[in-house]
Design an enzyme around this catalytic site. Structure first.
Site, PDB file in Angstrom:
ATOM      1  N   TYR A 118      38.121   2.047 -12.396  1.00 39.60           N
ATOM      2  CA  TYR A 118      39.114   1.285 -11.633  1.00 39.60           C
ATOM      3  C   TYR A 118      39.801   2.186 -10.616  1.00 39.60           C
ATOM      4  O   TYR A 118      39.916   3.391 -10.816  1.00 39.60           O
ATOM      5  CB  TYR A 118      40.181   0.707 -12.565  1.00 39.60           C
ATOM      6  CG  TYR A 118      39.631  -0.068 -13.726  1.00 39.60           C
ATOM      7  CD1 TYR A 118      38.966  -1.280 -13.532  1.00 39.60           C
ATOM      8  CD2 TYR A 118      39.768   0.403 -15.032  1.00 39.60           C
ATOM      9  CE1 TYR A 118      38.460  -1.987 -14.608  1.00 39.60           C
ATOM     10  CE2 TYR A 118      39.260  -0.295 -16.106  1.00 39.60           C
ATOM     11  CZ  TYR A 118      38.605  -1.495 -15.888  1.00 39.60           C
ATOM     12  OH  TYR A 118      38.098  -2.195 -16.947  1.00 39.60           O
ATOM     13  N   HIS A 130      38.364 -10.671 -13.051  1.00 41.14           N
ATOM     14  CA  HIS A 130      36.980 -10.292 -13.340  1.00 41.14           C
ATOM     15  C   HIS A 130      36.181 -11.518 -13.798  1.00 41.14           C
ATOM     16  O   HIS A 130      35.036 -11.718 -13.400  1.00 41.14           O
ATOM     17  CB  HIS A 130      36.986  -9.191 -14.398  1.00 41.14           C
ATOM     18  CG  HIS A 130      35.661  -8.554 -14.634  1.00 41.14           C
ATOM     19  ND1 HIS A 130      35.418  -7.799 -15.743  1.00 41.14           N
ATOM     20  CD2 HIS A 130      34.497  -8.550 -13.930  1.00 41.14           C
ATOM     21  CE1 HIS A 130      34.175  -7.353 -15.706  1.00 41.14           C
ATOM     22  NE2 HIS A 130      33.591  -7.797 -14.627  1.00 41.14           N
ATOM     23  N   CYS A 184      38.357 -11.433 -19.358  1.00 39.67           N
ATOM     24  CA  CYS A 184      39.074 -10.453 -18.532  1.00 39.67           C
ATOM     25  C   CYS A 184      39.477 -11.044 -17.184  1.00 39.67           C
ATOM     26  O   CYS A 184      38.634 -11.613 -16.504  1.00 39.67           O
ATOM     27  CB  CYS A 184      38.174  -9.241 -18.339  1.00 39.67           C
ATOM     28  SG  CYS A 184      38.824  -7.966 -17.260  1.00 39.67           S
ATOM     29  N   HIS A 199      41.613  -6.717 -13.751  1.00 36.36           N
ATOM     30  CA  HIS A 199      40.983  -6.488 -15.045  1.00 36.36           C
ATOM     31  C   HIS A 199      42.056  -6.224 -16.097  1.00 36.36           C
ATOM     32  O   HIS A 199      43.193  -5.906 -15.769  1.00 36.36           O
ATOM     33  CB  HIS A 199      40.090  -5.238 -15.005  1.00 36.36           C
ATOM     34  CG  HIS A 199      38.971  -5.293 -14.038  1.00 36.36           C
ATOM     35  ND1 HIS A 199      37.708  -5.689 -14.392  1.00 36.36           N
ATOM     36  CD2 HIS A 199      38.914  -4.975 -12.715  1.00 36.36           C
ATOM     37  CE1 HIS A 199      36.913  -5.618 -13.337  1.00 36.36           C
ATOM     38  NE2 HIS A 199      37.622  -5.186 -12.303  1.00 36.36           N
ATOM     39  N   LYS A 256      33.213 -13.133 -19.755  1.00 34.92           N
ATOM     40  CA  LYS A 256      34.293 -12.548 -20.547  1.00 34.92           C
ATOM     41  C   LYS A 256      35.608 -13.122 -20.077  1.00 34.92           C
ATOM     42  O   LYS A 256      35.683 -13.718 -19.009  1.00 34.92           O
ATOM     43  CB  LYS A 256      34.297 -11.028 -20.488  1.00 34.92           C
ATOM     44  CG  LYS A 256      34.094 -10.410 -19.120  1.00 34.92           C
ATOM     45  CD  LYS A 256      34.167  -8.899 -19.132  1.00 34.92           C
ATOM     46  CE  LYS A 256      32.852  -8.270 -19.468  1.00 34.92           C
ATOM     47  NZ  LYS A 256      32.854  -6.815 -19.420  1.00 34.92           N
TER      48      LYS A 256
END
Length: 144
Positions: free
Chosen positions: A39, A115, A125, A10, A123
């Site tokens: 995380y 991710h 990420c 991420h 997204k």
């Protein structure tokens, strides 16, 4: 012990021009209702590795995948204008490789993904192609 089959990369989705400390990350996650940082690991721009959540604790970083994954995040991911960009510093890249190799030693069957590579994720990420970059990463061994 949890069965881990994914290591998910991420970014913090913060601008390269701003610092986002581990404390700020934790406060952000707590404000979203998490008990702590979602995380397991966080890597700041200087390459320092911060342990955030024990590996045996289910993460809060990838809906539908938390129970069987480890979440690794680097500080950054947005350029100065707020657009997605690979902002990893050389120190972050080195720490990330070392961490991922150590995790692969502990979880040899785990796949490393970004991710954005997960289904239903819309997204950018982590703002680089983690799957391609780390596809052939070898585990860290005692000899190294």
């Amino acid at each position: 012990m949890r069965h881990i089959n994914l290591i998910i990369c991420h970014c913090s989705a913060t601008r390269v021009t701003r610092d986002f400390s581990p404390e700020a990350l934790e406060a952000c996650h707590k404000a979203r209702g998490f008990t702590t940082t979602g995380y397991h690991y966080y890597i700041t721009k200087d390459g320092h590795l911060h342990k955030c959540r024990p590996e045996d604790m289910i993460g809060a970083h990838a809906r539908r995948y938390n129970a069987h994954s480890i979440g690794v995040c680097y500080e950054g991911g947005l350029d100065a204008n707020g657009k997605p960009a690979d902002t990893r510093t050389p120190a972050q890249k080195q720490t990330l490789i070392t961490l991922l190799r150590a995790l692969k030693a502990d979880y040899p069957d785990a796949q490393i993904l970004g991710h954005r590579d997960l289904p239903w994720v819309c997204k950018a990420c982590p703002c680089f192609d983690a799957r391609a970059e780390y596809n052939h990463l070898k585990p860290l061994t005692l000899e190294q």
